[in-house]
Design a protein around this motif. Sequence first.
Motif, PDB file in Angstrom:
ATOM      1  N   THR A  25      36.010 -21.048 -29.408  1.00  0.00           N
ATOM      2  CA  THR A  25      35.018 -21.363 -30.434  1.00  0.00           C
ATOM      3  C   THR A  25      34.232 -20.127 -30.847  1.00  0.00           C
ATOM      4  N   ILE A  32      32.587 -28.984 -33.418  1.00  0.00           N
ATOM      5  CA  ILE A  32      32.964 -29.007 -32.002  1.00  0.00           C
ATOM      6  C   ILE A  32      32.652 -30.341 -31.333  1.00  0.00           C
ATOM      7  N   VAL A  51      36.197 -25.167 -23.018  1.00  0.00           N
ATOM      8  CA  VAL A  51      35.708 -24.504 -24.226  1.00  0.00           C
ATOM      9  C   VAL A  51      35.327 -23.073 -23.859  1.00  0.00           C
ATOM     10  N   ASP A  53      33.635 -19.851 -25.518  1.00  0.00           N
ATOM     11  CA  ASP A  53      32.878 -19.417 -26.684  1.00  0.00           C
ATOM     12  C   ASP A  53      32.841 -17.895 -26.777  1.00  0.00           C
ATOM     13  N   ALA A  64      28.699 -28.442 -27.028  1.00  0.00           N
ATOM     14  CA  ALA A  64      29.929 -28.532 -26.230  1.00  0.00           C
ATOM     15  C   ALA A  64      29.647 -28.797 -24.754  1.00  0.00           C
ATOM     16  N   ALA A  68      32.541 -30.973 -22.488  1.00  0.00           N
ATOM     17  CA  ALA A  68      33.683 -30.220 -21.974  1.00  0.00           C
ATOM     18  C   ALA A  68      33.734 -30.281 -20.454  1.00  0.00           C
ATOM     19  N   ALA A  99      39.231 -25.401 -32.889  1.00  0.00           N
ATOM     20  CA  ALA A  99      38.056 -26.263 -32.828  1.00  0.00           C
ATOM     21  C   ALA A  99      37.977 -27.262 -33.975  1.00  0.00           C
TER      22      ALA A  99
END
Length: 242
Positions: A25, A32, A51, A53, A64, A68, A99
């Motif tokens: 992401t 998301i 996830v 980032d 998220a 997640a 995403a």
Amino acid sequence: MASHSNDTAAADAATSPALAIIVPTLDEGLTIEATLRALAPLAARGVEVIVVDGGSQDATRRLAAPLASRLAASERGRARQMNAGARLTRAGTLLFLHADTRLPEGADHLVAEALAGRHRWGRFDIRLSGRHPMLAVIASAMNLRSRLTGIATGDQALFMTRAAFEAVGGFPDQPLMEDIEISRHLKRQSPPACLHARVTSSGRRWENHGVWRTVRLMWRLRWDYWRGTPVARLAKAYRDAR
């Protein structure tokens, strides 16, 4: 000692998820939450949702975190983020999901069936969401091209065994076309499983920047990539055109 090692390996295998879905992401606050909620049925069946980032400046990480299995930070760059996610899991199968993309129902079972035979990797067909009538044509062309060439794009939700991923060294550390390059290497492991089940990906890139303009840009970038143009130059051209 050998018995203890075998017992430990067996315990690890028993507790490791069969499938991990890795979502890179960057400023995906608008999408998301819906993406991860759509993955909840898979997570309930034991699929690990990771996830990774790349330094979002919006609400991506906050949204998220509760949805997640794991939320991690990485250096920016889709390839680096996906590789970082793969390092966080012991899952025997890895699926890399954009995403803004939704998997079809029962995707975990579809992937397991696809990899049960001779295939070591694969991808889904794609459907592009949006209003422009050309999006359906673009998606059909993407699916056909992928079948003919054995090359997949990240939009098609690439999946592979961990053994295949490690055999090719993961995604190449490059800012663009990492999906094309890993496909080239994975083809040496096996032909791809080209699933007819469709992921649904956002057509916003085409609609926001102009459908025909985006098509021309992507074909030009692909052509230049095949001709050996440095990836850094292609990435700059892609950024400048957006």
